[in-house]
Scaffold this motif. Structure first.
Motif, PDB file in Angstrom:
ATOM      1  N   ARG A  87      -8.715  10.236  -2.850  1.00  0.00           N
ATOM      2  CA  ARG A  87      -8.739   8.958  -2.154  1.00  0.00           C
ATOM      3  C   ARG A  87      -7.568   8.124  -2.644  1.00  0.00           C
ATOM      4  O   ARG A  87      -7.259   8.094  -3.835  1.00  0.00           O
ATOM      5  CB  ARG A  87     -10.062   8.244  -2.416  1.00  0.00           C
ATOM      6  CG  ARG A  87     -10.234   6.933  -1.692  1.00  0.00           C
ATOM      7  CD  ARG A  87     -11.679   6.426  -1.844  1.00  0.00           C
ATOM      8  NE  ARG A  87     -12.046   6.291  -3.233  1.00  0.00           N
ATOM      9  CZ  ARG A  87     -11.810   5.186  -3.969  1.00  0.00           C
ATOM     10  NH1 ARG A  87     -11.211   4.144  -3.419  1.00  0.00           N
ATOM     11  NH2 ARG A  87     -12.185   5.133  -5.236  1.00  0.00           N
ATOM     12  N   LEU A  88      -6.882   7.447  -1.718  1.00  0.00           N
ATOM     13  CA  LEU A  88      -5.719   6.651  -2.084  1.00  0.00           C
ATOM     14  C   LEU A  88      -6.096   5.534  -3.055  1.00  0.00           C
ATOM     15  O   LEU A  88      -7.112   4.859  -2.877  1.00  0.00           O
ATOM     16  CB  LEU A  88      -5.093   6.025  -0.837  1.00  0.00           C
ATOM     17  CG  LEU A  88      -4.286   6.947   0.096  1.00  0.00           C
ATOM     18  CD1 LEU A  88      -3.949   6.202   1.381  1.00  0.00           C
ATOM     19  CD2 LEU A  88      -3.021   7.457  -0.582  1.00  0.00           C
ATOM     20  N   THR A  89      -5.250   5.351  -4.083  1.00  0.00           N
ATOM     21  CA  THR A  89      -5.362   4.177  -4.937  1.00  0.00           C
ATOM     22  C   THR A  89      -4.709   2.994  -4.220  1.00  0.00           C
ATOM     23  O   THR A  89      -4.162   3.149  -3.119  1.00  0.00           O
ATOM     24  CB  THR A  89      -4.642   4.417  -6.270  1.00  0.00           C
ATOM     25  OG1 THR A  89      -3.249   4.643  -5.999  1.00  0.00           O
ATOM     26  CG2 THR A  89      -5.227   5.628  -6.998  1.00  0.00           C
ATOM     27  N   THR A  90      -4.738   1.824  -4.837  1.00  0.00           N
ATOM     28  CA  THR A  90      -4.066   0.668  -4.248  1.00  0.00           C
ATOM     29  C   THR A  90      -2.572   0.937  -4.101  1.00  0.00           C
ATOM     30  O   THR A  90      -1.962   0.630  -3.073  1.00  0.00           O
ATOM     31  CB  THR A  90      -4.295  -0.590  -5.116  1.00  0.00           C
ATOM     32  OG1 THR A  90      -5.698  -0.814  -5.238  1.00  0.00           O
ATOM     33  CG2 THR A  90      -3.641  -1.808  -4.482  1.00  0.00           C
ATOM     34  N   ALA A  91      -1.981   1.543  -5.148  1.00  0.00           N
ATOM     35  CA  ALA A  91      -0.561   1.916  -5.066  1.00  0.00           C
ATOM     36  C   ALA A  91      -0.345   2.954  -3.974  1.00  0.00           C
ATOM     37  O   ALA A  91       0.662   2.926  -3.254  1.00  0.00           O
ATOM     38  CB  ALA A  91      -0.087   2.449  -6.413  1.00  0.00           C
ATOM     39  N   GLY A  92      -1.310   3.886  -3.864  1.00  0.00           N
ATOM     40  CA  GLY A  92      -1.205   4.915  -2.832  1.00  0.00           C
ATOM     41  C   GLY A  92      -1.245   4.338  -1.435  1.00  0.00           C
ATOM     42  O   GLY A  92      -0.525   4.792  -0.534  1.00  0.00           O
ATOM     43  N   GLU A  93      -2.107   3.318  -1.226  1.00  0.00           N
ATOM     44  CA  GLU A  93      -2.170   2.654   0.082  1.00  0.00           C
ATOM     45  C   GLU A  93      -0.816   2.049   0.442  1.00  0.00           C
ATOM     46  O   GLU A  93      -0.352   2.159   1.578  1.00  0.00           O
ATOM     47  CB  GLU A  93      -3.232   1.548   0.057  1.00  0.00           C
ATOM     48  CG  GLU A  93      -4.662   2.032  -0.037  1.00  0.00           C
ATOM     49  CD  GLU A  93      -5.219   2.515   1.298  1.00  0.00           C
ATOM     50  OE1 GLU A  93      -6.397   2.895   1.328  1.00  0.00           O
ATOM     51  OE2 GLU A  93      -4.472   2.528   2.293  1.00  0.00           O
ATOM     52  N   ALA A  94      -0.177   1.404  -0.551  1.00  0.00           N
ATOM     53  CA  ALA A  94       1.124   0.786  -0.304  1.00  0.00           C
ATOM     54  C   ALA A  94       2.172   1.845   0.013  1.00  0.00           C
ATOM     55  O   ALA A  94       2.995   1.676   0.933  1.00  0.00           O
ATOM     56  CB  ALA A  94       1.558  -0.031  -1.522  1.00  0.00           C
ATOM     57  N   TYR A  95       2.140   2.959  -0.730  1.00  0.00           N
ATOM     58  CA  TYR A  95       3.126   4.019  -0.488  1.00  0.00           C
ATOM     59  C   TYR A  95       2.894   4.678   0.869  1.00  0.00           C
ATOM     60  O   TYR A  95       3.844   4.959   1.608  1.00  0.00           O
ATOM     61  CB  TYR A  95       3.058   5.066  -1.598  1.00  0.00           C
ATOM     62  CG  TYR A  95       4.203   6.053  -1.545  1.00  0.00           C
ATOM     63  CD1 TYR A  95       4.053   7.316  -0.974  1.00  0.00           C
ATOM     64  CD2 TYR A  95       5.452   5.720  -2.048  1.00  0.00           C
ATOM     65  CE1 TYR A  95       5.097   8.212  -0.904  1.00  0.00           C
ATOM     66  CE2 TYR A  95       6.516   6.601  -1.985  1.00  0.00           C
ATOM     67  CZ  TYR A  95       6.341   7.852  -1.414  1.00  0.00           C
ATOM     68  OH  TYR A  95       7.384   8.722  -1.339  1.00  0.00           O
ATOM     69  N   ALA A  96       1.619   4.921   1.218  1.00  0.00           N
ATOM     70  CA  ALA A  96       1.311   5.526   2.519  1.00  0.00           C
ATOM     71  C   ALA A  96       1.777   4.626   3.662  1.00  0.00           C
ATOM     72  O   ALA A  96       2.316   5.105   4.670  1.00  0.00           O
ATOM     73  CB  ALA A  96      -0.188   5.794   2.638  1.00  0.00           C
ATOM     74  N   GLY A  97       1.586   3.306   3.514  1.00  0.00           N
ATOM     75  CA  GLY A  97       2.076   2.377   4.536  1.00  0.00           C
ATOM     76  C   GLY A  97       3.579   2.471   4.699  1.00  0.00           C
ATOM     77  O   GLY A  97       4.103   2.439   5.817  1.00  0.00           O
ATOM     78  N   GLY A  98       4.302   2.580   3.568  1.00  0.00           N
ATOM     79  CA  GLY A  98       5.756   2.740   3.642  1.00  0.00           C
ATOM     80  C   GLY A  98       6.152   4.046   4.298  1.00  0.00           C
ATOM     81  O   GLY A  98       7.125   4.096   5.069  1.00  0.00           O
ATOM     82  N   CYS A  99       5.399   5.121   4.012  1.00  0.00           N
ATOM     83  CA  CYS A  99       5.681   6.421   4.641  1.00  0.00           C
ATOM     84  C   CYS A  99       5.539   6.328   6.155  1.00  0.00           C
ATOM     85  O   CYS A  99       6.367   6.874   6.896  1.00  0.00           O
ATOM     86  CB  CYS A  99       4.726   7.487   4.101  1.00  0.00           C
ATOM     87  SG  CYS A  99       5.071   7.993   2.399  1.00  0.00           S
ATOM     88  N   ARG A 100       4.482   5.642   6.616  1.00  0.00           N
ATOM     89  CA  ARG A 100       4.291   5.492   8.061  1.00  0.00           C
ATOM     90  C   ARG A 100       5.471   4.760   8.679  1.00  0.00           C
ATOM     91  O   ARG A 100       5.963   5.144   9.742  1.00  0.00           O
ATOM     92  CB  ARG A 100       2.998   4.732   8.352  1.00  0.00           C
ATOM     93  CG  ARG A 100       1.730   5.507   8.037  1.00  0.00           C
ATOM     94  CD  ARG A 100       0.489   4.790   8.557  1.00  0.00           C
ATOM     95  NE  ARG A 100      -0.716   5.505   8.184  1.00  0.00           N
ATOM     96  CZ  ARG A 100      -1.437   5.221   7.105  1.00  0.00           C
ATOM     97  NH1 ARG A 100      -1.093   4.213   6.326  1.00  0.00           N
ATOM     98  NH2 ARG A 100      -2.523   5.927   6.816  1.00  0.00           N
ATOM     99  N   THR A 101       5.938   3.705   8.003  1.00  0.00           N
ATOM    100  CA  THR A 101       7.062   2.932   8.527  1.00  0.00           C
ATOM    101  C   THR A 101       8.318   3.781   8.636  1.00  0.00           C
ATOM    102  O   THR A 101       9.012   3.767   9.654  1.00  0.00           O
ATOM    103  CB  THR A 101       7.331   1.714   7.616  1.00  0.00           C
ATOM    104  OG1 THR A 101       6.164   0.890   7.595  1.00  0.00           O
ATOM    105  CG2 THR A 101       8.510   0.904   8.119  1.00  0.00           C
TER     106      THR A 101
END
Length: 303
Positions: free
Chosen positions: A59-73
Motif C-alpha cells: 500500500r502506498l505511503t504518503t511519500a508513495g502517494e506523492a510520487y505516484a501522482g508525479g508519475c501520472r503527470t
C-alpha cells in the motif's frame, strides 16, 4: 537523482492499483523479484519508502502517494507529446486508443469503428474492455485517448459528449410471478420488481451502482440470490430460474434464442446515456478529432 524511468513509473502505478507485487508482475509479464528489485532500487535512490509491505500486499505511503501522482503527470505528458507529434503528420496515420465498457461494445460502437476504419485505414485502433471506473482511470493516466462509459460517474475533469442512449430493462423467466405483469411493449415500474430476488451483476459496475442507488431511494434493499461477473452469465442464470435480472438496452441481443420475458423500467432514471469522454487537458490528435466528429454526427437521441 537518476533520470526518470517510465517503466518503473508504470510499475509503481500498477502496484498502487493492484496492491500486489505478484499481480503486478503477472500483468507486466515479468518476475515478481524483478518488480521488487525495481521498487527497492528506486526507494534507495530517493531515500524514502514508497510502499508499506505486509502479508496482505502493498500500500502506498504518503511519500508513495506523492510520487505516484508525479508519475501520472509525467506519463500523461509523454502521452500528450505523442498526440501532438501525430498532428505534425498528414493525419493519415496514427493511433486511437479506446477504453470501453461492455455496454459500449454491445451497442453501436463496433459499427461506428468499422465506418471509422474505412475512412481512416491508416489509423491503428486499440480497444480495451473494462469497467467504467477503470476506463476513466486509464484516461486519466494517459493510457487511453477516449473512454466510452455510462453517465453515472464524476466527469468534472473530462470533456464529455453523448454517445448512445440506453434504457434499463428487467428480464424474467416465463414461469416467474412477475412475468404475468409484463405486457408487450409496456414499461414496468421499479417498485413492482423490487420485492423479487435478483441475479446481481459485478459489484463495481455502473448498472449495479444505478440499481442500488434507486433501491436505497425507494427504501427497499435489493435481494440477491447470487452474483455474476458478466451479462451473458446473468442471462443464463435468470434463464435457470435464480431470479430476475437487469440489462441495458444495448445488451438485449443476449436474449436471442431464450424465452425470457422483458420490459423497460418506467422511471426517468432508467433512461441513461453512454458518454464519450476525453481529458480536458489532452491535445486532440487527428485520429481523436475524426472519431469525435464521427461519433457526434451519427448520434441519434431517443425520442
Amino acid at each position: 537523482m537518476a533520470p526518470f524511468d517510465s517503466v518503473t513509473a508504470r510499475l509503481i502505478l500498477l502496484l498502487a492499483e493492484t496492491g500486489s507485487i505478484g499481480r503486478a508482475a503477472e500483468r507486466e509479464g515479468i518476475a515478481s523479484s524483478a518488480v521488487s528489485r525495481r521498487v527497492s532500487d528506486l526507494e534507495a535512490r530517493l531515500g524514502v519508502v514508497l510502499f508499506d509491505r505486509s502479508a496482505h500486499g502493498v500500500r502506498l505511503t504518503t511519500a508513495g502517494e506523492a510520487y505516484a501522482g508525479g508519475c501520472r503527470t509525467v506519463l500523461r505528458s509523454i502521452a500528450d507529446l505523442d498526440a501532438i507529434m501525430d498532428d505534425f503528420g498528414s493525419g493519415q496515420r496514427g493511433s486511437l486508443r479506446l477504453a470501453c465498457t461492455s455496454s459500449a461494445l454491445t451497442g453501436r460502437l463496433p459499427e461506428l469503428l468499422a465506418k471509422f476504419a474505412v475512412r481512416h485505414n491508416g489509423i491503428d485502433i486499440a480497444i480495451s474492455e473494462m469497467g467504467a471506473a477503470k476506463a476513466l482511470l486509464a484516461l486519466d493516466e494517459g493510457q487511453a485517448d477516449v473512454a466510452i462509459v455510462s453517465d453515472n460517474y464524476d466527469f468534472s475533469r473530462f470533456d464529455i459528449r453523448p454517445f448512445e442512449d440506453e434504457r434499463v430493462w428487467v428480464l424474467v423467466p416465463p414461469e416467474h410471478p412477475l412475468a404475468a405483469q409484463i405486457e408487450p411493449r409496456k414499461s414496468v415500474r421499479f417498485d413492482a420488481v423490487l420485492p423479487h430476488a435478483i441475479v446481481g451483476i459485478h459489484h463495481a459496475g455502473s448498472l449495479n451502482r444505478l440499481l442500488v442507488e434507486a433501491a436505497e431511494k425507494s427504501g427497499v434493499a435489493l435481494t440477491e440470490s447470487l452474483r455474476v461477473e458478466s451479462f451473458p452469465a446473468l442471462v443464463r442464470m435468470v434463464e435457470a430460474g435464480f431470479g430476475i435480472g437487469f440489462l441495458r438496452s444495448t445488451s438485449l441481443h443476449l436474449l436471442a434464442g431464450t424465452d425470457l420475458v422483458c420490459a423497460p423500467l418506467a422511471e426517468p432514471w432508467a433512461m441513461r446515456q453512454l458518454l464519450v469522454a476525453r481529458r480536458k487537458s489532452s491535445p486532440l490528435s487527428a485520429a481523436m478529432k475524426s472519431f469525435m466528429a464521427l461519433a457526434s454526427e451519427t448520434y441519434l437521441p431517443s425520442a
